[in-house]
Design an enzyme around this catalytic site. Sequence first.
Site, PDB file in Angstrom:
ATOM      1  N   GLU A 103       0.836  -1.210   0.000  1.00 19.39           N
ATOM      2  CA  GLU A 103       0.000   0.000   0.000  1.00 19.39           C
ATOM      3  C   GLU A 103       0.867   1.256   0.000  1.00 19.39           C
ATOM      4  OE1 GLU A 103      -2.594   1.384  -0.545  1.00 19.39           O
ATOM      5  OE2 GLU A 103      -4.366   0.605   0.428  1.00 19.39           O
ATOM      6  N   ASP A 104       0.304   2.308  -0.539  1.00 18.44           N
ATOM      7  CA  ASP A 104       1.012   3.591  -0.482  1.00 18.44           C
ATOM      8  C   ASP A 104       0.905   4.205   0.909  1.00 18.44           C
ATOM      9  OD1 ASP A 104      -1.692   3.817  -0.963  1.00 18.44           O
ATOM     10  OD2 ASP A 104      -1.535   5.634  -2.164  1.00 18.44           O
ATOM     11  N   ASP A 107      -3.822   5.514   6.373  1.00 16.10           N
ATOM     12  CA  ASP A 107      -4.368   6.769   6.895  1.00 16.10           C
ATOM     13  C   ASP A 107      -5.157   6.390   8.154  1.00 16.10           C
ATOM     14  OD1 ASP A 107      -5.633   9.234   7.219  1.00 16.10           O
ATOM     15  OD2 ASP A 107      -5.884   9.568   5.089  1.00 16.10           O
ATOM     16  N   PHE A 156      -2.656  16.696   4.412  1.00 21.79           N
ATOM     17  CA  PHE A 156      -3.089  16.217   3.101  1.00 21.79           C
ATOM     18  C   PHE A 156      -1.875  16.140   2.192  1.00 21.79           C
ATOM     19  CE2 PHE A 156      -7.073  15.825   0.489  1.00 21.79           C
ATOM     20  CZ  PHE A 156      -6.429  15.227  -0.586  1.00 21.79           C
ATOM     21  N   ARG A 169      -0.545  12.175  -8.678  1.00 25.50           N
ATOM     22  CA  ARG A 169      -0.027  10.835  -8.382  1.00 25.50           C
ATOM     23  C   ARG A 169       1.382  10.634  -8.924  1.00 25.50           C
ATOM     24  NH1 ARG A 169      -4.238   7.427  -6.649  1.00 25.50           N
ATOM     25  NH2 ARG A 169      -6.268   7.787  -7.601  1.00 25.50           N
TER      26      ARG A 169
HETATM   27  C1  PRP Z   1      -6.087   5.549  -0.362  1.00 25.93           C
HETATM   28  C2  PRP Z   1      -4.812   4.748  -0.156  1.00 25.93           C
HETATM   29  C3  PRP Z   1      -5.269   3.600   0.681  1.00 25.93           C
HETATM   30  C4  PRP Z   1      -6.368   4.203   1.522  1.00 25.93           C
HETATM   31  C5  PRP Z   1      -5.837   4.515   2.862  1.00 25.93           C
HETATM   32  O1  PRP Z   1      -6.773   4.996  -1.420  1.00 25.93           O
HETATM   33  O2  PRP Z   1      -4.274   4.314  -1.379  1.00 25.93           O
HETATM   34  O3  PRP Z   1      -5.780   2.557  -0.104  1.00 25.93           O
HETATM   35  O4  PRP Z   1      -6.796   5.400   0.869  1.00 25.93           O
HETATM   36  O5  PRP Z   1      -6.813   5.112   3.660  1.00 25.93           O
HETATM   37  P1  PRP Z   1      -7.333   4.487   5.027  1.00 25.93           P
HETATM   38  O6  PRP Z   1      -6.135   3.977   5.780  1.00 25.93           O
HETATM   39  O7  PRP Z   1      -7.978   5.659   5.696  1.00 25.93           O
HETATM   40  O8  PRP Z   1      -8.289   3.412   4.701  1.00 25.93           O
HETATM   41  P2  PRP Z   1      -8.009   5.698  -2.140  1.00 25.93           P
HETATM   42  O9  PRP Z   1      -9.271   5.080  -1.643  1.00 25.93           O
HETATM   43  O10 PRP Z   1      -7.880   7.174  -2.055  1.00 25.93           O
HETATM   44  O11 PRP Z   1      -7.848   5.193  -3.631  1.00 25.93           O
HETATM   45  P3  PRP Z   1      -6.597   5.349  -4.642  1.00 25.93           P
HETATM   46  O12 PRP Z   1      -5.520   4.395  -4.156  1.00 25.93           O
HETATM   47  O13 PRP Z   1      -7.156   4.945  -5.959  1.00 25.93           O
HETATM   48  O14 PRP Z   1      -6.145   6.783  -4.584  1.00 25.93           O
END
Ligand code: PRP
Length: 186
Positions: A103-104, A107, A156, A169
């Site tokens: 995962e990136d 949060d 953010f 991105r």
């Molecule tokens: C982002 C990120 C994680 C998630 C983390 O994805 O890539 O998957 O949010 O947030 P959390 O810990 O609060 O659950 P997003 O849903 O924005 O989709 P994306 O990867 O397509 O940008």
Amino acid sequence: MRYTDVSDQLDEVLVTEEQLLARLEELAREVERDYAGTEVLLVGVLKGAVMVMADFSRALRDSVQMDWMAVSSYGNGTQSTGVVRILKDLDTDINGRHVLLVEDIIDTGLTLSWLRENLMSRGALSVKILAALRKPDAVVADIVPDYLGFDIPNKFVVGYGLDYAERFRHLRDVAVLSPHVYAKGE
Ligand code: PRP
């Protein structure tokens, strides 16, 4: 930050490309050691994990397989909802497999918490987590990554896969988005 056209939309750089790549090399050595003699399936969570998957998988000296899921945790806004929906499922049967979720960012941790349970319920032998970034002040779920790049403040951030309304991105560094961008919905 090499992208001059967006520099007025960004505040400070929190993690540079060089720091990310160096840390992923260290994590690759740990993963090689921990999974020695074991086949691991890397599962990237689209779209944000594309950059970390590309860099981390290429830092590994052992061959691995990879697959992708797309889930929706929150839309174009800035708040996690905890509601996770599978938009694209795995192509691989993970029954009896060792899975490393890539995962990136963690949060709130709600996405990974849900995903880990979901993958375990399919019969994975193990599900570990590698995250490039974590916001410790935002985490509400019981998620501790097995492999972590950097802890960052609860701001953010964009770049290295992280977006604001699908923009930013591609930035190589992780930077704080200037509040004027999302305040005006630019
Ligand atoms: C982002 C990120 C994680 C998630 C983390 O994805 O890539 O998957 O949010 O947030 P959390 O810990 O609060 O659950 P997003 O849903 O924005 O989709 P994306 O990867 O397509 O940008």
